[in-house]
Design a protein around this motif. Structure first.
Motif, mmCIF file in Angstrom:
data_model
loop_
_atom_site.group_PDB
_atom_site.id
_atom_site.type_symbol
_atom_site.label_atom_id
_atom_site.label_comp_id
_atom_site.label_asym_id
_atom_site.label_seq_id
_atom_site.Cartn_x
_atom_site.Cartn_y
_atom_site.Cartn_z
ATOM 1 N N LYS A 8 0.837 -1.214 0.000
ATOM 2 C CA LYS A 8 0.000 0.000 0.000
ATOM 3 C C LYS A 8 0.867 1.259 0.000
ATOM 4 C CE LYS A 8 -4.559 -0.986 1.588
ATOM 5 N NZ LYS A 8 -5.521 -1.082 2.639
ATOM 6 N N VAL A 12 1.104 4.147 -2.876
ATOM 7 C CA VAL A 12 0.982 5.593 -2.628
ATOM 8 C C VAL A 12 2.124 6.328 -3.321
ATOM 9 C CG1 VAL A 12 1.126 7.369 -0.826
ATOM 10 C CG2 VAL A 12 -0.290 5.341 -0.463
ATOM 11 N N MET A 31 -2.826 -5.487 -5.843
ATOM 12 C CA MET A 31 -4.076 -4.903 -5.378
ATOM 13 C C MET A 31 -5.056 -4.796 -6.548
ATOM 14 S SD MET A 31 -2.200 -1.943 -3.168
ATOM 15 C CE MET A 31 -3.534 -1.336 -2.200
ATOM 16 N N GLU A 35 -8.996 -0.208 -5.894
ATOM 17 C CA GLU A 35 -8.350 0.187 -4.645
ATOM 18 C C GLU A 35 -7.274 1.242 -4.918
ATOM 19 O OE1 GLU A 35 -6.561 -1.922 -0.613
ATOM 20 O OE2 GLU A 35 -6.891 -3.138 -2.395
ATOM 21 N N GLN A 37 -7.423 3.324 -7.406
ATOM 22 C CA GLN A 37 -8.236 4.519 -7.707
ATOM 23 C C GLN A 37 -8.649 5.213 -6.411
ATOM 24 O OE1 GLN A 37 -9.894 5.451 -10.937
ATOM 25 N NE2 GLN A 37 -10.485 7.305 -9.845
ATOM 26 N N ALA A 38 -9.068 4.418 -5.405
ATOM 27 C CA ALA A 38 -9.486 4.981 -4.121
ATOM 28 C C ALA A 38 -8.311 5.647 -3.395
ATOM 29 C CB ALA A 38 -10.103 3.895 -3.247
ATOM 30 N N ILE A 39 -7.114 5.054 -3.506
ATOM 31 C CA ILE A 39 -5.927 5.672 -2.911
ATOM 32 C C ILE A 39 -5.641 7.000 -3.599
ATOM 33 C CG2 ILE A 39 -3.412 5.444 -2.627
ATOM 34 C CD1 ILE A 39 -3.859 2.409 -2.261
ATOM 35 N N ASP A 41 -7.754 8.932 -5.105
ATOM 36 C CA ASP A 41 -8.803 9.898 -4.776
ATOM 37 C C ASP A 41 -8.718 10.370 -3.324
ATOM 38 O OD1 ASP A 41 -9.752 9.666 -7.337
ATOM 39 O OD2 ASP A 41 -11.377 8.272 -6.819
ATOM 40 N N GLU A 43 -9.472 8.480 -0.686
ATOM 41 C CA GLU A 43 -10.485 7.821 0.134
ATOM 42 C C GLU A 43 -9.882 6.731 1.012
ATOM 43 O OE1 GLU A 43 -13.261 6.361 -2.715
ATOM 44 O OE2 GLU A 43 -13.783 8.349 -3.441
ATOM 45 N N VAL A 44 -8.757 6.186 0.576
ATOM 46 C CA VAL A 44 -8.110 5.079 1.281
ATOM 47 C C VAL A 44 -6.644 5.456 1.509
ATOM 48 C CG1 VAL A 44 -7.490 2.624 1.124
ATOM 49 C CG2 VAL A 44 -9.634 3.418 0.148
ATOM 50 N N ALA A 45 -6.065 4.940 2.553
ATOM 51 C CA ALA A 45 -4.630 5.070 2.835
ATOM 52 C C ALA A 45 -4.208 6.520 3.024
ATOM 53 C CB ALA A 45 -3.810 4.404 1.729
ATOM 54 N N GLN A 46 -5.030 7.309 3.695
ATOM 55 C CA GLN A 46 -4.700 8.718 3.889
ATOM 56 C C GLN A 46 -3.502 8.906 4.811
ATOM 57 O OE1 GLN A 46 -8.406 10.180 5.332
ATOM 58 N NE2 GLN A 46 -9.208 10.596 3.293
#
Length: 189
Positions: A8, A12, A31, A35, A37-39, A41, A43-46
């Motif tokens: 992850k 990033v 992955m 997922e 895409q969410a990173i 954006d 939304e994930v892994a902030q």
């Protein structure tokens, strides 16, 4: 396929520092593209700090540049970065409760499979050449109490390992022009 260390955090870094597609990053990091895409954006892994795979010798900068030019190409994890290195077998560990059974197993192998070499017995049971010699010469400190017992039943080795060792010893005898002995009877144990 092996994955990079900290996938992850690596994803990033790849999102922030490269022009790779989400599919390329997802394939490299093991992955799903959504997922990734969410990173991207946020939304994930902030709270995850980026992990540089180039500085940590997981991938080369040239490989990243090559994949940035062609979205059909995939990043390759460097062999030196494989987090699961192949390690050789170490010494065989025998639990304390079974260590007193080891001389019985050695005596069994010496009696029923005399064509096994000392090295094969050492590998099977995790013993020493000196112990084998003392049991063979009946000079072991506990030789009066040693009763030959099957090492498989004692749990000191697997039946498949014993079969492989006996087959190897039989092949060696055949190569040397000798006849391999008949297998021991199953009633004697």
């Amino acid at each position: 396929m092996s994955l990079p260390l900290m996938p992850k955090a690596t994803a990033v870094w790849l999102i922030d520092k490269t022009a790779l597609t989400f599919e390329q990053i997802a394939d490299f990091c093991g992955m799903h593209p959504l997922e990734i895409q969410a990173i991207a954006d946020g939304e994930v892994a902030q709270g995850i700090n980026a992990y540089d795979p180039v500085a940590n010798k997981q991938v080369t900068a040239e490989d990243i540049a090559r994949c940035e030019k062609n979205p059909a190409l995939r990043l390759k994890l460097l062999a030196a970065a494989d987090p699961h290195p192949k390690k050789g077998k170490g010494g065989r560990y025998t639990p304390v409760a079974k260590r007193n059974d080891r001389p019985d197993a050695i005596a069994y192998l010496l009696r029923n499979y005399p064509h096994l070499t000392d090295a094969q017995i050492i590998k099977l049971l995790g013993t020493t050449k000196d112990t084998i010699h003392k049991i063979r010469e009946r000079s072991h400190w506990n030789s009066s109490n040693i009763k030959p017992r099957d090492p498989v039943i004692l749990g000191l080795c697997k039946q498949s390992d014993l079969n492989d060792a006996v087959a190897a010893a039989n092949e060696r005898l055949t190569r040397e022009g000798q006849t391999p002995p008949a297998p021991p009877s199953t009633e004697a144990a």
